[in-house]
Design an enzyme around this catalytic site. Structure first.
Site, short mmCIF file in Angstrom:
data_model
loop_
_atom_site.label_atom_id
_atom_site.label_comp_id
_atom_site.label_asym_id
_atom_site.label_seq_id
_atom_site.Cartn_x
_atom_site.Cartn_y
_atom_site.Cartn_z
N GLY A 191 0.83 -1.20 0.00
CA GLY A 191 0.00 0.00 0.00
C GLY A 191 0.86 1.25 0.00
O GLY A 191 2.09 1.19 -0.09
N CYS A 192 0.20 2.38 0.09
CA CYS A 192 0.90 3.65 -0.05
C CYS A 192 1.65 4.04 1.22
O CYS A 192 2.87 4.21 1.21
CB CYS A 192 -0.09 4.74 -0.47
N TYR A 193 0.92 4.15 2.34
CA TYR A 193 1.62 4.48 3.59
C TYR A 193 2.66 3.41 3.90
O TYR A 193 3.72 3.70 4.46
CB TYR A 193 0.62 4.52 4.75
N THR A 194 2.34 2.19 3.52
CA THR A 194 3.19 1.06 3.87
C THR A 194 4.43 0.97 2.98
O THR A 194 5.29 0.14 3.21
CB THR A 194 2.37 -0.24 3.77
N THR A 195 4.49 1.83 1.99
CA THR A 195 5.73 2.02 1.24
C THR A 195 6.52 3.19 1.83
O THR A 195 7.72 3.09 2.07
CB THR A 195 5.43 2.28 -0.25
#
Lengths: 344, 344, 344, 344
Positions: free
Chosen positions: A147-151
Site C-alpha cells: 500500500g501507499c503508507y506502507t511504502t
C-alpha cells in the site's frame, strides 16, 4: 512485449496503471476490465486519455485470458479468487489490494475481517517492496504490491531499524496523504468545498496499514515492532509525506545515521536521499516513482526524524506494481519508470 | 470605547487585527502605522477592506499618542523600545512578536540572537495565553501574546500535562500550518506554483517556537519539559493542525483522559472539545477564535494523541491579542470574538 | 427581534443563512428544518457551528409556525406550496429558489419544466435585487431572491444598459463560479481530485439563469434583451467573477461610462466601484455581501468590459436574502451584513 | 542524436524544456545556461530533477557552441543578439520569447517598446504554430515559438475564421491562465495567500499577446482582424482555458461548424476535438502537448463558442518548441511529445 492487463481499470490506481503501462517500452496494455463501466472506453471515464487509450473495458475473465501479467486494483476481498484463476492458468498476478499482504492470517482477520480461503496460494505469494525484499520477489508469480503508507513509512525508517540505530519501541509515523488515496468514490470528505482549505487526521491509530507497516519493520528489526500510525488527509491530489520519529539508541550520532542511509540506498535508483539541510517535499516527486528521504536529528531529545515523500499513486501503487512486474519478468527494474517529476 | 491602534498594520497579523477590531463593539480602530506603506490607506494595500477601513497608515508615534491600547505586529527585536514608550505614557502594550514571550533571557539569546535591554520592563510583562494563565494577565499592561504553534500545541496537551496523565519525556508535536503564518513577504517557498500541491516540513526540530512551547508545558508540569517539534507548511491559507503525541503513564485510561479534558476546558468558550470519534480539522475553525481539540488513544502502544486546530491568524495571533485586550480592560473575554467559522 | 426560520437549513445556502442570521442584531434564528437531517443538530452536519448553533432540524411546518420570516433554500419546484402556506398565515416568505423569479410563466416552463400552480401568489411576488428594484420590494411578503449569476451579471451591466450606453444586442457574460454554487450534493465534478487544478465551462449557453438575467436587463433597457451566457466552474470554494462584454454605442467614451456608474451606485453600500486601473477579484469579497465592479474600455474595438465579483453564497444567496428581509421589515438595509471580507 | 541546449534554463519555460528534452528519444539535453544560477546544477534550483538532470548551468556562449539547436527562454529583447550569433554559427535557434513573433515592427514597437535591430534576421524568422503554418516552418532556422494565449485562442477559432463561418468583427477571447504563465519571479499577485481562492482579470484589453493573436487570425481570414482579449489569473499551476466568442455568419449552422473543425483538424495529433456535449477542461491536458477543443452554438444569439484547453507550459511553450524542433530536423512531429496527460 509483455501483454499486460488491468482489472479494475477505472478506479484511480487502475487508471494510473494504464497511464504508466502505455509508456512502458516492453509491455503492451492489452486488456482492461471494470465492473462499473463494462463496455465503455477508458477514455469515456477519463477524457484525459482520449486518443491515447481508447481501449474498452471488458470482463475480468477476458483480461486474464488475454494477458501475461494481470494487475488487480480492487477493493480487498476480491483478489483471492482472481489470483487462483491466474495461478491455474500460469499467469503472473500482481495485486494492488490488501489480500496477500499480511503474512499472519490473524492480522488479516482482525484488521480486514476476512480470511484466507486458499492457504497454499498465500504461501506462494510474496510481499513485494523491491528496495527491501528484492531477492524474495524474483521468480514469484503472486505478487502482493504494498500500500501507499506502507511504502513511505518503511522506506523512511528501514536503514535505521535494520541496523539497530533506533529503539523499536515508541516509533511514531505521522503521515499526510493527498486525496487520490481515497479513490474515485464520492464521499462528503472528498467533496471539494469540504476538503479544500481543510486538514485533519482520520482513522487515528486505527488504519489498516498499521499491521502491514509493522510486519515490514519487524522483518527489518528481527523482532516484533509496534508503531503509532496517524494518517491525515491533505487538500492536494497526490503525494504522501511521512514524518517518522524514533528514539536514537545511546551513542548513535548524526554522521552514523547518515552513513547508514547512504550505504543502504546507494544502489537504489528510486530512493533519493536528500543532502543535509533539505526537506522531503511531495511537490518534488509527483507523477514519478521516486521516494525522497530527508534525515533530521533532534539533538535536544535524541530523536531521529526521517521524512519520506512518495506519489501515492505511483511509488505507492501503480509505479511500484510495474517495478515489480519488471523484477518478475527479468527486465531492468526502472524500465518505463524514469519519468521526471515536473518542477511545478 | 477603547481607542485601539495597530503598529505594523500592513503585515498579515496587523491586517487581521484591523479586521477584528473593526467589528469589536467596545473598541475603535483609531490609528495605524506601517513602515512600508506610510501615507497609504490600508485599503490600498488590501482592497478587500475598501469602504470599511480606509484609515491611512501613519507613524508608530502617532499610534502611541492616539490610542489607549497599542498592538504591535512587528518582526522580533523591534518591540522592546516601543513597549518602553507605551509604558512611559501609561498605555497598554500588546505585543504579537516574540520579544517578551520567553522568561529566560538565555533562551531568547540562543533562539533569537538578541538580548533584553530593559529587564525591568520584561519583569512587568506577562505571557498571555488566557486559557492557561488568565489570572496572571489581569491588571498587566505589557502583554506578550503567544505565537501560533505555541498556542495550538499547549492547548492540545495542557490537561494531560497539568494533571500528570502523560510522561513529559518524549512528547512530539507534529504541526501543519497554513502559509499566512509565513507572512506577506515574498519568498520562493510561498510562490504559488511551488507551494501548491506540495507539503514539506521546515526548520525541523529547530523552530523558534520550541522554547516557548516548552516554557508553557514546563509551567503546567511543574518540571522542565523538552519536546520534539516539527512544523510543516500546508497549501492552505489559514489554520494550524497540531498532532501531539505523549506516552500515557501506566494505568491511565481513555475515560480518565477524557474527563480531565472535559473538566479542564468546561468553562472555556474558545476551546471546543470534540466528541469521541471526531477529529479536529482546520476547516472548522477558519476565521474564528476557536481551538478545536480531539482526543485519541492508541491502546496498542499506550499513546495519547491530542489534536488541536486553530486559525493561526486569529487564535494564533490577532484574535488572541483581542481576547487579551478584553481581559486587560475588564471586558467580557469573548467580546468581538464570537464570529462563526464559516461551514465552507 | 424578528423570528427567522430556515427551511432547507443543511444545504449550503441554508447553512450560510444560519451563519449570517446568528450575527444579525435584530433577528433571531428561531427554527430550522431539513428533510435529510430532521432530528439532527445543524452542528452535527457542520461541525464548524458547534457551540454557536446547535439548533435541531425540525419540519417545515414547525418553522413556518414559529417564525415571522421564513427563508426557503430548496430545489426548484418545492417553494410554491410553502409560499402559499406562509401567505395564508401572514408570514414573510423569502425564496432562495427559482420558483418565483421569472415573471413570464412560459420562461419557467421552458427552462425549468414546471408551471405556476397559484397565479395569484405569483402576482404578489417580487423579484428582489435591491440595488435595482428597491422600491418594488418594500411592503411585499413573497420575495423572490435572485440567483448568484443573476446578481453578478446585472450589477456589472446595469448602469450601462439602463442609460443606453451600450448596444443591447451581442452582450456576452463569461462567468466563473466557485464550487459551493453546485451545492452539498456529491457529484463527480465536485470530487476533489477531478476539480482541483481544473477549469471548464458547463451548460454553455444553456444555463437556467439565462432568462433571469435577460428579464432584469430587459427591464433596465426597456426592451427585450438577449445575452450569451457561459458559466465556468472554478477550483475555489466561493465567489463568482462575471466578465461582461458589450459594444459601446457610437460616441460613448470612457469618462461617460465611469460617471454613469459612479452616479448609479453612489448610494449603494454593497456595490464598490473600483478606481480605474484596478480589477475586480473574488479574493476581495469573500464572506461578505459586497459586489465589486471594475470598468474597462477596449478602445480598439469599442467594447465595454464590466467585471463584477460577488460571494455566491452571500450577495449571491444568503446575504442578499437578509438584505431583502431588512428591506421588508423596514430595517437599515445593511443591518447584520457589514462583515469585512478577510484580506486573505 | 540532436544536441539541444537551453538558454534561460532556470525559468519555468526553460525548466519545462529540460524535462521534456530529457525524455526525447532523438535529442540529448547537452548544455544549459542561466544568468541567475550560473555554476549551479539545475537540480539545485528544482530538486524535483535530482538524479535525472544534474547538469550545471553555464554561459549562453557555451550553450551555443555545444549544441545543434538552441532554445531561448528569455525576457523579450534579449533574443535578437543571440539569434544572430546562432545564425552566424549555423545553429537552429528556437525562441520562446516574443522578439521574432510579430511580423510588423510597428506592432512590436507599440506593444513591447523595442525595435528590430537586424531586419534581415527577422526576414529569415518564421512564426511557428505548426498546426496552422507547418509548411512555412520546414527548412527554417530562426523559429519564433508562439506564446501561450496566442496558441490557445487561434487553435479554438482557426477553422471558423479560415473558412469564413464567423464574422471577424466582434470576436472576444476570454482566457483563464494558471499562474506558471507569470513565471518564477516573485510578485504579490503570485504570493500564495493572495492568489489562492481568488480569481481576477488582468491587463484587460491591454495584454501584449493581442497583436500576436490578431496577426494569426488575420492570416487565416485574409483580412485584418481585431479582437477583444481579456486574460484572467487562475489559482492553478498549469493550463489555459480560452473561451472564444464569434458571431456566426447568416445561415451557418451547427453541423457545418462541426464538419469544418473535424476536417480541419483530422490529421492533427495534438488537437483533440471533443464530441458534442463535452467541454474542454484544463484538467485533461495537464503535462501534455494536447489542445482540447470543444464547440458550442448559442442558437438564441447566433454565437459560436469555441473553447480550447492547453497546458501553458507545454503546448503553450516548451512542448510546442520541441514540436517545432522535430519539424525543423525532419523528425516525426510527435517525437518525445506523446506523454499521456494524467487523469488526476
Amino acid at each position: 512485449m509483455i501483454k499486460a492487463g488491468v482489472i479494475g481499470a477505472t478506479g484511480y490506481a487502475g487508471a494510473e496503471l494504464c497511464r504508466l503501462l502505455l509508456s512502458h517500452p516492453q509491455a503492451q496494455l492489452t486488456a482492461l476490465s471494470s465492473v462499473s463501466f463494462e463496455g465503455k472506453a477508458l477514455s469515456e471515464v477519463y477524457p484525459a486519455y482520449r486518443g491515447l487509450c481508447d481501449l474498452t473495458c471488458g470482463s475480468a475473465d477476458q483480461v486474464v485470458d488475454a494477458c501475461d501479467v494481470i494487475f488487480a486494483a480492487l477493493p480487498h476481498g476480491l483478489s483471492q479468487e482472481l489470483a487462483a484463476q491466474c495461478d491455474a492458468k500460469g499467469k503472473v498476478f500482481i495485486d494492488l489490494g490488501a489480500d496477500f499482504r499480511l503474512e499472519n492470517e490473524e492480522d488479516y482477520k482482525q484488521w480486514y475481517g476476512g480470511e484466507y480461503t486458499d492457504k497454499q496460494l498465500h504461501a506462494k505469494a510474496v510481499y513485494a517492496l523491491p528496495e527491501l525484499f528484492r531477492d524474495q520477489i524474483r521468480g514469484k508469480t503472486v505478487i502482493a504490491n504494498p500500500g501507499c503508507y506502507t511504502t513511505g513509512v518503511p522506506l523512511a525508517l528501514a536503514p535505521a531499524v535494520k541496523l539497530g540505530l533506533v529503539e523499536t519501541a515508541g516509533i511514531i509515523a505521522d503521515c499526510k496523504s493527498g486525496v487520490t488515496g481515497a479513490g474515485r468514490g464520492l464521499t462528503q470528505g472528498s467533496h471539494y468545498p469540504e476538503l479544500n482549505e481543510g486538514m485533519h487526521p482520520y482513522k487515528v491509530a486505527a488504519h489498516r496499514h498499521t499491521p502491514e507497516i509493522e510486519q515490514t519493520l519487524s522483518h527489518l528489526a528481527g523482532e516484533k515492532v509496534r508503531i503509532t500510525f496517524v494518517p491525515h488527509l491533505l487538500p492536494v491530489n497526490r503525494g504522501i509525506l511521512s514524518t517518522c520519529y524514533a528514539r536514537l539508541k545511546p551513542g548513535v550520532d548524526k554522521q552514523q545515521v547518515r552513513r547508514a542511509y547512504e550505504d543502504f540506498y546507494k544502489d537504489e535508483f528510486f530512493v533519493r536521499l536528500l543532502p543535509d539541510g533539505q526537506c522531503a517535499d511531495i511537490h518534488n516527486i509527483k507523477y514519478s516513482n521516486f521516494c525522497d528521504v530527508s534525515l533530521h536529528i533532534d539533538d535536544r531529545t535524541g530523536t531521529l526524524i526521517a521524512v519520506s515523500a512518495i506519489d501515492n499513486m505511483v511509488k505507492g501503487a501503480a509505479g511500484q506494481a510495474i517495478q515489480n512486474m519488471n523484477l518478475v519478468f527479468g527486465l531492468e527494474e526502472t524500465t518505463g519508470l524514469t519519468q521526471m517529476p515536473p518542477a511545478f
